[in-house]
Write an enzyme that holds these catalytic residues in place. Structure first.
Site, PDB file in Angstrom:
ATOM      1  N   VAL A 151       1.028  -1.173  -0.219  1.00 30.90           N
ATOM      2  CA  VAL A 151      -0.002  -0.006  -0.108  1.00 30.90           C
ATOM      3  C   VAL A 151       0.950   1.312  -0.135  1.00 30.90           C
ATOM      4  CG1 VAL A 151      -1.710   1.451   1.132  1.00 30.90           C
ATOM      5  CG2 VAL A 151      -1.826  -1.234   1.206  1.00 30.90           C
ATOM      6  N   ILE A 187       4.386  -1.483   3.502  1.00 31.54           N
ATOM      7  CA  ILE A 187       4.321   0.153   3.086  1.00 31.54           C
ATOM      8  C   ILE A 187       5.113   0.579   1.882  1.00 31.54           C
ATOM      9  CG2 ILE A 187       4.544   2.484   3.736  1.00 31.54           C
ATOM     10  CD1 ILE A 187       2.525   0.773   5.193  1.00 31.54           C
ATOM     11  N   LYS A 188       4.823   0.921   0.865  1.00 27.79           N
ATOM     12  CA  LYS A 188       5.214   1.298  -0.382  1.00 27.79           C
ATOM     13  C   LYS A 188       5.825   2.724  -0.139  1.00 27.79           C
ATOM     14  CE  LYS A 188       4.679  -0.160  -5.334  1.00 27.79           C
ATOM     15  NZ  LYS A 188       3.393  -0.575  -6.254  1.00 27.79           N
ATOM     16  N   ILE A 189       7.168   2.953  -0.671  1.00 26.79           N
ATOM     17  CA  ILE A 189       7.966   4.123  -0.323  1.00 26.79           C
ATOM     18  C   ILE A 189       8.521   4.423  -1.720  1.00 26.79           C
ATOM     19  CG2 ILE A 189       9.766   5.431   1.057  1.00 26.79           C
ATOM     20  CD1 ILE A 189       7.442   4.521   2.783  1.00 26.79           C
TER      21      ILE A 189
END
Length: 223
Positions: free
Chosen positions: A58, A84-86
């Site tokens: 996400v 968590i997509k960064i």
């Protein structure tokens, strides 16, 4: 090599999951924007995870470290299993470092070179997503970037999982598997293309025709 589906379309995801060939899903704001604007994004993401299980990335949309960390906390409050997509920017690496300290899985996205992938690994990324198709789109060898990254991982035994992203066709998937990528995240359309071959179709039709002939002969003999 694991296969993820790169989609936010729940019908496509459900179908891919029913085939048993995928072990995760990646999403991004562009994919989510293609869906019904009235849809509840949180409910959709939870539905996707319920359908597939495994990995689900996400993405945050902040471009400063503090904002990314706030978004990560908010996402994890309603979806504790999220990766968590960064984005691959300096502020993103700082966020990855902090999230790694908290043992929160991260997926560093928008990577276009082995050097960027190495930096993301060193910051503590769980996954590094290398976009080969977009490199091809600008007349750069996307597969060379994947191969360089896999070679560095092999030499040094690095820990981040390499995700081959921005896949355009089944040949990309095969090339990434041969290069040593751990995962390919693949559009639904390309997943379906991977399953098709004209000789499979013609062979099945031949088997069915022969069966019908055999059945007709038996019925003739027993008449």
């Amino acid at each position: 090599m694991q296969l993820y589906v790169d989609s936010a379309n729940i019908a496509d995801i459900r179908h891919a999951a029913s085939l048993g060939m995928i072990s995760g899903v990646t999403t991004n704001p562009s994919l989510l924007a293609k869906e019904d604007p009235s849809i509840d994004i949180k409910a959709l993401i939870l539905d996707i995870h319920k359908t597939v299980g495994g990995h689900l990335s996400v993405e945050v949309v902040s471009t400063d470290t503090a904002g990314m960390l706030r978004e990560a906390d908010e996402i994890l409050s309603w979806f504790p299993e999220a990766t968590i997509k960064i984005p691959m920017i300096p502020a993103g690496l700082s966020a990855v470092k902090e999230l790694a300290r908290q043992q929160v899985p991260t997926n560093v996205t928008l990577i276009f070179s082995a050097a960027q992938a190495l930096a993301a690994n060193n910051a503590g990324a769980t996954y590094v997503s290398l976009f080969l198709g977009r490199l091809d789109d600008v007349s750069t060898d996307g597969m060379r970037a994947v191969e360089d990254t896999c070679e560095i991982w092999d030499v040094h035994g690095l820990e981040s999982q390499i995700i081959a992203a921005s896949i355009r066709h089944p040949i990309h998937v095969l090339q990434c598997a041969k290069a040593g990528a751990h995962i390919a995240t693949v559009p639904y359309k390309v997943l379906m293309q991977m399953l098709k071959h004209p000789l499979t179709d013609s062979g099945l039709q031949s088997f069915l025709n022969d069966y019908e002939k055999m059945k007709a002969e038996k019925e003739k003999l027993s008449a």
